[in-house]
Every structure is written in structure tokens, then in C-alpha cells.
Design a protein around this motif. Structure first.
Motif: not given
Length: 263
Positions: A73-76, A78-84, A92-97
Motif C-alpha cells: 500500500w505504501y508503494l501504491s 495514490p499514496f505516493i502522490l499524497i506523500m509527494l 520521492m523515496i517511495l517513488m524510486w522504490m
């Protein structure tokens, strides 16, 4: 080839030449009869006699391989966009993962860096623009001959008594250099000042000279020099040095020449 499991049409479209295949169920099996419908496998569909399956044509509109991939879920997306938006660094870290395409990772990273430095670039640009537009206390457009010709020779006491009244006027008079100063707080981009002495009646008084001589044409003066100044009144200025701070009538001089030296 001994297999204990059966293979069904829902599996990936591979061929198993060592197994029989049911033409109706498209099931692969080792025995003679289909385990699903019970029909006997016809000779042309038996192992060794069956033609190999053609390589399936990939759907050009399909974005994936057809396989289901588990994404935490933390690499989905929608979640990455929210964290950005909320925590750009973590995003950014999650996006590259995650499994984003490389071109999107690079584009988002470049955009984030640009947004991070944009306020500083804007502040720097406004500061430089402000400095560039700041009005100089002297006219910088005139040549030396034009500037000297525009200056009216006056009694220094007239400038001293009312520096605001003649602000901007082209003035010329003689003064005696007392000292050289470098301002702690830069005034409108200039740092070099002189204190000078003039006479008002019979009384010697102190004035401030703001050095605005053009680069390559400037002269350095020392204590005791008597100079003829060509400049414009800058009103009253406060000068703060490492040893003192004082306010005096200020002449921003554009040109000057040494008239005589004293001790």
C-alpha cells in the motif's frame, strides 16, 4: 516427463508437448482421458502428434503482462502522490522504490528540485532587480566633460546649511579630506566614503563625501588633500563604521581632482 498436476486453459499460454491436450477443455493431462470432460484424447491432440501452439499476440492496448503483481500500500501510486505533496522527501523515496517508469521518476525528481529552489531564485532575482533599479545619487549617463560642465560652483556653506534643498543639484566646491571610511552597512551599493572639512563663515564643519567615481577614473585621497568636487547633494546620510557612527550632510561626488595638498 511425469507431472502430478493438471494444467488448464487459464494458465499462461505455454505448450506442453509431453502431455495430451483436450480440444474442448484445452486441458493438459498425462492420461488418455480428459480429467474434466472424460472424453478420450483424439490422436491428433496426443503428445508427440500435436502441433505446437503459436506464440500469442500481445494485446497492444494492454499496459501490463497480464500477471497480477502485489504492490504494498505504501508503494501504491495514490499514496505516493499524497506523500509527494505532504512530505516530498518521503514521497520521492517511495517513488524510486515503486514500479513507476524511469522517465516519470526523473521528471518528478527534477520538478521537485525546481520547486524547492524556486523561492530562493525568485528572492535572488528580486534582490538583483531591486539593486539594478535603485536610483543612484548621481547622474551616471553623462560623460566627464558633460558632468563637470553641468556643475555650478557654489559656496560649500550653501550646501551644508540645506542639503535637502539642493538635493540632486549639480554642485562644485573645494573641501579638505580628513579621513577615509568604509561603511559597515552598504548604502545603495557603495562602500567608500570620505569625511571632509569645509568652512561655514569662520567655523570649520564636517561633511560626508560619498565616492561615486567611475571605475578606471577614480582617485584615492588621503588626509590633508584639498580637492575640487563635482557631484550632487544626497541630503543627510548616516555612516556607520567599525569605530563610530555619525550623520552629516552628504555630497555624492562623481568626479574630483586634487587642487592642493596640505599636512
Amino acid at each position: 516427463m511425469k507431472l502430478s498436476l493438471q494444467f488448464f486453459g487459464g494458465d499462461p499460454p505455454n505448450d506442453y508437448p509431453d502431455l495430451n491436450k483436450c480440444p474442448d477443455c484445452e486441458t493438459y493431462f498425462a492420461q488418455l482421458h480428459c480429467p474434466l470432460c472424460g472424453k478420450e484424447c483424439p490422436p491428433e491432440m496426443r503428445a508427440g502428434n500435436r502441433a505446437r501452439n503459436k506464440k500469442p499476440v500481445r494485446d497492444p492496448y494492454s499496459r501490463g503482462s497480464g500477471r497480477v503483481t502485489f504492490v504494498p500500500w505504501y508503494l501504491s501510486t495514490p499514496f505516493i502522490l499524497i506523500m509527494l505533496v505532504v512530505q516530498p522527501l518521503i514521497g520521492m523515496i517511495l517513488m524510486w522504490m515503486g514500479n513507476w517508469k524511469k522517465k516519470w521518476k526523473i521528471a518528478v525528481t527534477a520538478g521537485a528540485v525546481l520547486l524547492a529552489v524556486l523561492p530562493y531564485l525568485a528572492f535572488l532575482g528580486i534582490t538583483l532587480l531591486g539593486i539594478g533599479r535603485q536610483d543612484a545619487p548621481v547622474d551616471l549617463s553623462l560623460s566627464r566633460e558633460e558632468y563637470v560642465a553641468a556643475c555650478e560652483t557654489v559656496e560649500p556653506s550653501a550646501f551644508y546649511r540645506d542639503p535637502w534643498g539642493c538635493e540632486g543639484d549639480f554642485l562644485s566646491f573645494d573641501a579638505e579630506i580628513l579621513d577615509v571610511h568604509y561603511a559597515i552597512e552598504d548604502l545603495q551599493g557603495r562602500e567608500k566614503f570620505y569625511t571632509a572639512r569645509i568652512t561655514v563663515g569662520e567655523i570649520p564643519v564636517l561633511i560626508l563625501l560619498w565616492d561615486y567615481q567611475p571605475d578606471g577614473e577614480s582617485l584615492n585621497f588621503v588626509r590633508g588633500d584639498r580637492v575640487t568636487l563635482y557631484g550632487q547633494s544626497a541630503g543627510m546620510k548616516r555612516l556607520q563604521t567599525e569605530s563610530s557612527a555619525f550623520e552629516a550632510a552628504c555630497l555624492a561626488f562623481r568626479y574630483a581632482h586634487l587642487s592642493e595638498s596640505g599636512s
